[in-house]
Scaffold this motif. Structure first.
Motif, PDB file in Angstrom:
ATOM      1  N   SER A  97      -3.199  46.253  40.995  1.00  0.00           N
ATOM      2  CA  SER A  97      -4.005  45.067  41.286  1.00  0.00           C
ATOM      3  C   SER A  97      -4.589  45.156  42.694  1.00  0.00           C
ATOM      4  N   PHE A 145      -7.718  47.111  42.323  1.00  0.00           N
ATOM      5  CA  PHE A 145      -8.659  46.259  41.595  1.00  0.00           C
ATOM      6  C   PHE A 145      -9.296  45.246  42.546  1.00  0.00           C
ATOM      7  N   GLN A 146      -8.480  44.711  43.440  1.00  0.00           N
ATOM      8  CA  GLN A 146      -8.949  43.657  44.342  1.00  0.00           C
ATOM      9  C   GLN A 146      -9.661  44.243  45.564  1.00  0.00           C
ATOM     10  N   GLY A 147      -9.407  45.510  45.893  1.00  0.00           N
ATOM     11  CA  GLY A 147     -10.129  46.146  46.991  1.00  0.00           C
ATOM     12  C   GLY A 147      -9.320  46.408  48.247  1.00  0.00           C
ATOM     13  N   CYS A 201     -11.554  51.351  38.319  1.00  0.00           N
ATOM     14  CA  CYS A 201     -10.724  50.168  38.581  1.00  0.00           C
ATOM     15  C   CYS A 201     -11.507  49.136  39.400  1.00  0.00           C
ATOM     16  N   GLY A 202     -11.571  47.930  38.916  1.00  0.00           N
ATOM     17  CA  GLY A 202     -12.302  46.864  39.610  1.00  0.00           C
ATOM     18  C   GLY A 202     -13.662  46.595  38.989  1.00  0.00           C
ATOM     19  N   ASP A 203     -14.070  47.455  38.030  1.00  0.00           N
ATOM     20  CA  ASP A 203     -15.384  47.298  37.396  1.00  0.00           C
ATOM     21  C   ASP A 203     -15.371  46.288  36.267  1.00  0.00           C
ATOM     22  N   THR A 260     -14.572  41.794  35.492  1.00  0.00           N
ATOM     23  CA  THR A 260     -14.194  40.553  36.151  1.00  0.00           C
ATOM     24  C   THR A 260     -13.564  39.591  35.141  1.00  0.00           C
ATOM     25  N   LEU A 262      -4.927  39.340  43.135  1.00  0.00           N
ATOM     26  CA  LEU A 262      -6.105  38.886  42.402  1.00  0.00           C
ATOM     27  C   LEU A 262      -6.624  37.559  42.946  1.00  0.00           C
TER      28      LEU A 262
END
Ligand code: GLV
Ligand code: MN
Ligand code: MN
Length: 412
Positions: free
Chosen positions: A140, A143-145, A178-180, A182, A363
Motif C-alpha cells: 500500500s 500504491f500511495q507513493g 502499482c498505483g495505476d 483508483t 491509503l
C-alpha cells in the motif's frame, strides 16, 4: 436500506480454512509474505473470488484486486481489503479478517442479488506485516507513493532474498503498475488488536485515524574475541552496547508514555556463540506515538542515545530509519458511514484511534478511507492465540457491507 445480511457461518468457515494454511502449534498461522504458504493463501483467495464471479488481477507489487462489476463500469470502485501475510507466530484474524470480510460482502451481494452502481473491489496488500521485508505495509506504501516500486522490489529478507524476486517466484508479479488504479473509497475491517472494545463491551470500533511510527535498523559493530581470555576493560562487546541501547529505547517510550510505545522485536547476534564476545549485533526499533511532535521527540532522543554510545568509542553504531509515518486522520464522511452503519445495525460502538499500522493508513493519504474494528480476546494480537468471536466478526462484516453500499449505491 432494505434487509441486508451477511453469512457469519460462511465467513467463519473461510477464516478457519485460510488459517489452516501455515497453521502453527498453538492454533495460529505462519504465512510470511511471499513464501510458498503465502502463495497458497493467495491462490485460495483468488479461487474463492473467481467462484464468486469476480475478475481478479494483481499489480507489479503483487497487490491483488478482485472486482465485482457495478452498473456503471466507469465509476471508481468502492473497495475494501487488508492483508493475508502474517507474523511468524501470528493469529488467524489479523489482516485475514479484512480480506475475507470483503469476500463475504461480495458473496452476500450475490446471494441477495444486489446490483451496485459502482463496482465493488476486495484487495489484498503485499507484505503488510513487515515481518519478512521491511518496511511494513509496503504494497500500500508503493500504491500511495511513499515508496518506489524499484525500492520495494530491492528490499531483502534476512537471507538476502529480494521482494521482487520472491514475487516473481510465487507468480504474483503482475503487469499492472502499482498505483495505476483508483477507488471511490476504501474500507478496512480489522480486529482491534487492543483491549478497549472488549473492556467497554462495545461491538464496533469506529476508527478515526492512526498513530505515527518510526522504524529503524541498528547495526552495532565491535570485535569478536575469546570469552575466557579477553579482559572486561578491553572488550569491544557489540551485545552489551546493543543492550544499553535497548534500555534507552524502553526509557524513551516510558518518558513519552502513556501514549508513546517502543519495541525492539528483532535482534541478530554474530557469531552467536556462547564463548565468543559478540562482534556484531543488528536489531530493529519500532517507536509509535499519535502526536507528531511527540514522535519527533522520540526520534531525536533515539538519535541522541546512539550518539552517546558512539562517544564511548567502544563500538561503532550505524542506524538507518527505514520507515517514518505521520499520524493520520481518516475521511470524515467515511468515518460517519461506518458509525451510521453500526447504528443502523443496532450494534454498540465507540470512536477509537488505531494503535497498529494498517494498509488503510497509507491509503488515507490519497483516498477517502474508513476502518471498522471488532473486539479480540484480551486485546492480544501478533500471537498464535489471537481470538475473536464469530458473532463480532459477522457484526463487523455487516457494518462493512452497509458502509460500502452507502458509497456504491446511489439511492442507499
Ligand atoms: C502491523 O501489524 C503493525 O506493525 O502495526
Ligand atoms: Mn493487520
Ligand atoms: Mn499485524
Amino acid at each position: 436500506m432494505r434487509n441486508l445480511r451477511v453469512d457469519g457461518d460462511r465467513l467463519w468457515a473461510s477464516l478457519m480454512e485460510m488459517g489452516e494454511i501455515g497453521e502453527t502449534e498453538k492454533g495460529g498461522s505462519c504465512r510470511l509474505a511471499l513464501t510458498d504458504l503465502d502463495k497458497e493463501g493467495r491462490d485460495l483467495f483468488v479461487r474463492w473470488c473467481e467462484e464468486a464471479g469476480c475478475t481478479v488481477t494483481w499489480d507489479d507489487m503483487g497487490n491483488i484486486f478482485a472486482r465485482r462489476p457495478g452498473r456503471d463500469p466507469n465509476r471508481a470502485p468502492i473497495a475494501c481489503g487488508s492483508h493475508l501475510d502474517t507474523q511468524p507466530k501470528g493469529g488467524k484474524f489479523d489482516g485475514v479478517y479484512g480480506v475475507l470480510a470483503g469476500l463475504e460482502v461480495i458473496r452476500s451481494l450475490n446471494d441477495m442479488e444486489i446490483e451496485t452502481d459502482a463496482p465493488i473491489e476486495v484487495s489484498v496488500w503485499t507484505n503488510e506485516e513487515g515481518a519478512r521485508f521491511a518496511p511494513s505495509m509496503i504494497g500500500s506504501g508503493v500504491f500511495q507513493g511513499t515508496y518506489s516500486t524499484e525500492y520495494a522490489h530491492g528490499t531483502a529478507d534476512l537471507d538476502g532474498l529480494t521482494l521482487g524476486d520472491e514475487l516473481a517466484r510465487i507468480g504474483y508479479l503482475g503487469k499492472e503498475k502499482c498505483g495505476d488504479r483508483t477507488f471511490g473509497a476504501f474500507f478496512e475491517a480489522h480486529i482491534e488488536q487492543g483491549p478497549i472494545l472488549e473492556a467497554e463491551g462495545k461491538t464496533i470500533g469506529v476508527v478515526t485515524g492512526g498513530q505515527g511510527l518510526g522504524w529503524y535498523d541498528v547495526t552495532v559493530t565491535g570485535q569478536d574475541s575469546h570469552a575466557g581470555t579477553t579482559p572486561m576493560t578491553v572488550r569491544r562487546d557489540a551485545m552489551m552496547a546493543a543492550a544499553r541501547l535497548c534500555l534507552s529505547v524502553e526509557a524513551i517510550a516510558v518518558k513519552y508514555g502513556p501514549q508513546g510505545v517502543a519495541t525492539v522485536g528483532q535482534l541478530v547476534v554474530s557469531p552467536n556463540s556462547r564463548n565468543t564476545v559478540p562482534g556484531e549485533v543488528t536489531f530493529t526499533v519500532d517507536m509509535r506515538h499519535p502526536d507528531i511532535e511527540m514522535l519527533k521527540g522520540m526520534d531525536a532522543e533515539l538519535h541522541a542515545a546512539v550518539d552517546a554510545e558512539r562517544l564511548k568509542e567502544i563500538v561503532s553504531v550505524e542506524m538507518e530509519r527505514v520507515a517514518y509515518e505521520m499520524p493520520m486522520i481518516f475521511d470524515e464522511a467515511c468515518v460517519d458511514a461506518v458509525r451510521d452503519a453500526a447504528e443502523s445495525c443496532g450494534y454498540s460502538h465507540r470512536d477509537i484511534a488505531s494503535g497498529a499500522g494498517h494498509d488503510a493508513c497509507f491509503l488515507s493519504h490519497i483516498l477517502p478511507v474508513g476502518m471498522i474494528f471488532v473486539p479480540c480476546a484480551d486485546g492480544i494480537s501478533h500471537n498464535e492465540t489471537e481470538a475473536a468471536t464469530p458473532e463480532d466478526l459477522a457484526a463487523g462484516c455487516e457494518v462493512l457491507l452497509r458502509a460500502m453500499l452507502s458509497r456504491a449505491v446511489d439511492e442507499a
